[in-house]
Design an enzyme around this catalytic site. Structure first.
Site, PDB file in Angstrom:
ATOM      1  CB  CYS A 108      -0.768   0.020   1.299  1.00  0.00           C
ATOM      2  SG  CYS A 108      -2.070  -1.500   1.143  1.00  0.00           S
ATOM      3  CG  HIS A 242      -3.123   3.661   3.076  1.00  0.00           C
ATOM      4  ND1 HIS A 242      -3.404   3.205   1.683  1.00  0.00           N
ATOM      5  CD2 HIS A 242      -2.834   2.248   3.584  1.00  0.00           C
ATOM      6  CE1 HIS A 242      -3.850   1.897   1.626  1.00  0.00           C
ATOM      7  NE2 HIS A 242      -3.487   1.603   2.756  1.00  0.00           N
ATOM      8  CG  ASN A 272      -6.655  -0.347   1.948  1.00  0.00           C
ATOM      9  OD1 ASN A 272      -5.999  -0.052   0.876  1.00  0.00           O
ATOM     10  ND2 ASN A 272      -6.010  -0.946   3.121  1.00  0.00           N
TER      11      ASN A 272
HETATM   12  O1  UT7 Z   1      -3.297  -1.303   3.857  1.00  0.00           O
HETATM   13  C1  UT7 Z   1      -3.161  -1.838   5.278  1.00  0.00           C
HETATM   14  C2  UT7 Z   1      -4.094  -2.948   5.386  1.00  0.00           C
HETATM   15  N1  UT7 Z   1      -4.687  -3.263   6.599  1.00  0.00           N
HETATM   16  C3  UT7 Z   1      -5.151  -2.376   7.494  1.00  0.00           C
HETATM   17  O2  UT7 Z   1      -4.794  -1.138   7.521  1.00  0.00           O
HETATM   18  C4  UT7 Z   1      -5.915  -3.150   8.584  1.00  0.00           C
HETATM   19  C5  UT7 Z   1      -5.698  -2.492   9.998  1.00  0.00           C
HETATM   20  N2  UT7 Z   1      -6.568  -3.201  11.119  1.00  0.00           N
HETATM   21  C6  UT7 Z   1      -8.021  -2.520  11.113  1.00  0.00           C
HETATM   22  O3  UT7 Z   1      -8.168  -1.808  10.360  1.00  0.00           O
HETATM   23  C7  UT7 Z   1      -8.864  -3.320  12.198  1.00  0.00           C
HETATM   24  O4  UT7 Z   1      -7.879  -4.116  12.794  1.00  0.00           O
HETATM   25  C8  UT7 Z   1      -9.787  -4.171  11.262  1.00  0.00           C
HETATM   26  C9  UT7 Z   1     -11.021  -3.268  10.663  1.00  0.00           C
HETATM   27  C10 UT7 Z   1      -9.261  -5.244  10.498  1.00  0.00           C
HETATM   28  C11 UT7 Z   1     -10.825  -4.910  12.713  1.00  0.00           C
HETATM   29  O5  UT7 Z   1     -11.182  -3.904  13.581  1.00  0.00           O
HETATM   30  P1  UT7 Z   1     -10.864  -4.332  15.218  1.00  0.00           P
HETATM   31  O6  UT7 Z   1     -11.796  -3.303  15.753  1.00  0.00           O
HETATM   32  O7  UT7 Z   1      -9.306  -4.233  15.130  1.00  0.00           O
HETATM   33  O8  UT7 Z   1     -11.649  -5.656  15.320  1.00  0.00           O
HETATM   34  P2  UT7 Z   1     -11.397  -7.058  15.799  1.00  0.00           P
HETATM   35  O9  UT7 Z   1     -10.423  -7.509  14.792  1.00  0.00           O
HETATM   36  O10 UT7 Z   1     -10.684  -6.942  17.146  1.00  0.00           O
HETATM   37  O11 UT7 Z   1     -12.446  -7.835  15.650  1.00  0.00           O
HETATM   38  C12 UT7 Z   1     -13.538  -7.630  16.824  1.00  0.00           C
HETATM   39  C13 UT7 Z   1     -14.770  -8.455  16.727  1.00  0.00           C
HETATM   40  C14 UT7 Z   1     -14.306  -9.865  16.455  1.00  0.00           C
HETATM   41  O12 UT7 Z   1     -15.390 -10.862  17.051  1.00  0.00           O
HETATM   42  P3  UT7 Z   1     -15.097 -11.383  18.535  1.00  0.00           P
HETATM   43  O13 UT7 Z   1     -13.898 -12.327  18.440  1.00  0.00           O
HETATM   44  O14 UT7 Z   1     -14.967 -10.147  19.381  1.00  0.00           O
HETATM   45  O15 UT7 Z   1     -16.439 -12.118  18.805  1.00  0.00           O
HETATM   46  C15 UT7 Z   1     -14.193 -10.249  15.171  1.00  0.00           C
HETATM   47  O16 UT7 Z   1     -14.591 -11.785  14.457  1.00  0.00           O
HETATM   48  O17 UT7 Z   1     -15.399  -8.276  15.453  1.00  0.00           O
HETATM   49  C16 UT7 Z   1     -15.431  -9.386  14.593  1.00  0.00           C
HETATM   50  N3  UT7 Z   1     -15.265  -8.925  13.119  1.00  0.00           N
HETATM   51  C17 UT7 Z   1     -16.404  -8.613  12.480  1.00  0.00           C
HETATM   52  N4  UT7 Z   1     -17.893  -8.737  12.902  1.00  0.00           N
HETATM   53  C18 UT7 Z   1     -18.833  -8.201  11.999  1.00  0.00           C
HETATM   54  C19 UT7 Z   1     -14.238  -8.822  12.356  1.00  0.00           C
HETATM   55  N5  UT7 Z   1     -14.858  -8.466  10.966  1.00  0.00           N
HETATM   56  C20 UT7 Z   1     -16.237  -8.314  11.243  1.00  0.00           C
HETATM   57  C21 UT7 Z   1     -17.037  -7.976  10.200  1.00  0.00           C
HETATM   58  N6  UT7 Z   1     -18.333  -7.903  10.366  1.00  0.00           N
HETATM   59  N7  UT7 Z   1     -16.857  -7.497   8.703  1.00  0.00           N
END
Ligand code: UT7
Length: 315
Positions: A108, A242, A272
């Site tokens: 990215c 970004h 993204n």
């Molecule tokens: O170009 C670089 C590319 N990547 C990035 O920049 C990504 C950087 N990271 C992020 O943006 C965030 O970490 C995410 C958006 C990917 C995830 O957000 P988060 O607040 O860190 O959520 P999490 O991974 O801690 O997940 C929280 C909960 C989980 O459920 P449990 O385990 O608490 O029951 C996930 O399974 O949210 C769940 N979850 C979802 N629920 C509904 C994860 N994705 C989804 C979804 N819809 N799409």
């Protein structure tokens, strides 16, 4: 060098969060509050190389230049249908240029790395006019049953034409190997001599680790690039970051102590699009007339590797 023209192209298919909820256990509410994305443009019957060529032609037109005047083409791309030839060669043929061209894969952060490569060529006195094209289709990398990744991405191509000038004040890059945080394997052709199991794994990401890296790296890159340019955070008119997650953008904004209006975003309807994010946002702001002559602009991006970088420029 300076940016003399910009261009961008998005695929026509728009996929909303509600459309994703039809086949994934997710919701518009979750995606919007956790990422800021409401919809994204997704490749369907387009070819990435055609989008890249169109973005390049738009940037050339915006710069008032023909392809024959180019001395170098840099294409930033993570994945496309060809392993070889390089995408930049396909773009070269498509726009009718004859100059040398290279591809880079800096995930990215590709646009910032491309600016750095271009700057080296200017400093070596090798080039007058350079075309950078970032063309990405990350929606072809993700597992569309994995709600943790596929909701984040969109596709697109963005381009910029560089000409001689003193408007790019500084570019800072960084890399920190972390292959277990954001990665994807692809299967290569079998040979009689390879015994290891061939695996094809879609994009894998430890989201929270990437989030923490992104905030830390971008804040540091921007501070270093501003310091080297002799520009204060308050003197910057526009921060183009970004477009990975609105919460990442907000956290960096708070670190810099700057108002929201200095951070134009398009994450809400683009998602993204990897290295294409920066030049697409740059082009949209340019065509909206947001930039005035002399405006100070910061570009910053981060991605798999890890890699990150920031550039300070004067419009
Ligand atoms: O170009 C670089 C590319 N990547 C990035 O920049 C990504 C950087 N990271 C992020 O943006 C965030 O970490 C995410 C958006 C990917 C995830 O957000 P988060 O607040 O860190 O959520 P999490 O991974 O801690 O997940 C929280 C909960 C989980 O459920 P449990 O385990 O608490 O029951 C996930 O399974 O949210 C769940 N979850 C979802 N629920 C509904 C994860 N994705 C989804 C979804 N819809 N799409």
């Amino acid at each position: 060098m300076k940016i003399a023209g910009t261009g961008s192209v998005l695929p026509k298919k728009v996929v909303t969060n509600d459309m994703l909820s039809e086949f994934l256990e997710t919701s518009d509410e979750w995606i919007t509050t956790r990422t800021g994305v409401k919809s994204r443009h997704v490749i369907s019957d387009e070819k990435l190389e055609d989008m890249a060529i169109e973005a390049a032609n738009k940037a050339l037109e915006n710069a008032g230049m023909t392809a024959a005047e180019l001395d170098f083409i840099i294409c930033s791309n993570v994945v496309n249908e060809y392993i070889t030839p390089q995408l930049s060669c396909i773009i070269q043929g498509g726009i009718g240029a004859t100059c040398p061209c290279i591809d880079i894969n800096c995930a990215c952060a590709g646009f910032i790395f491309a600016l750095d490569v271009a700057e080296s060529h200017y400093k070596a006195g090798k080039v007058k006019n350079v075309l950078i094209v970032c063309a990405e289709e990350p929606t072809r990398m993700t597992d569309w049953t994995d709600r943790r990744t596929c909701v984040l991405f969109g596709d697109g191509a963005g381009a910029a034409v560089l000409t001689p000038g003193d408007n790019i004040k500084d570019v800072k890059l960084s890399s920190a190997s972390a292959t277990d945080k954001l990665w994807q394997y692809r299967t290569l052709q079998p040979t009689p001599y390879v015994n290891k199991e061939e695996i094809d794994v879609p994009l894998q990401m430890k989201g929270q680790d990437v989030f923490k890296f992104a905030v830390k790296a971008a804040s540091k890159d921007i501070s270093r690039a501003l310091e080297a340019s002799g520009v204060s955070t308050d003197e910057v008119d526009h921060y183009l970051l970004h477009q990975a997650n609105i919460r990442i953008i907000d956290t960096i904004r708070h670190f810099l102590g700057q108002p929201e209006e200095k951070f134009p975003v398009n994450i809400h309807d683009h998602g993204n699009s990897s290295s294409s994010c920066c030049p697409i946002l740059l082009d949209e702001c340019n065509r909206k007339g947001l930039f005035k002559e002399g405006d100070k602009i910061v570009l910053s991006a981060f991605g798999a590797g890890f890699v990150s970088g920031a550039a300070v420029l004067e419009w």
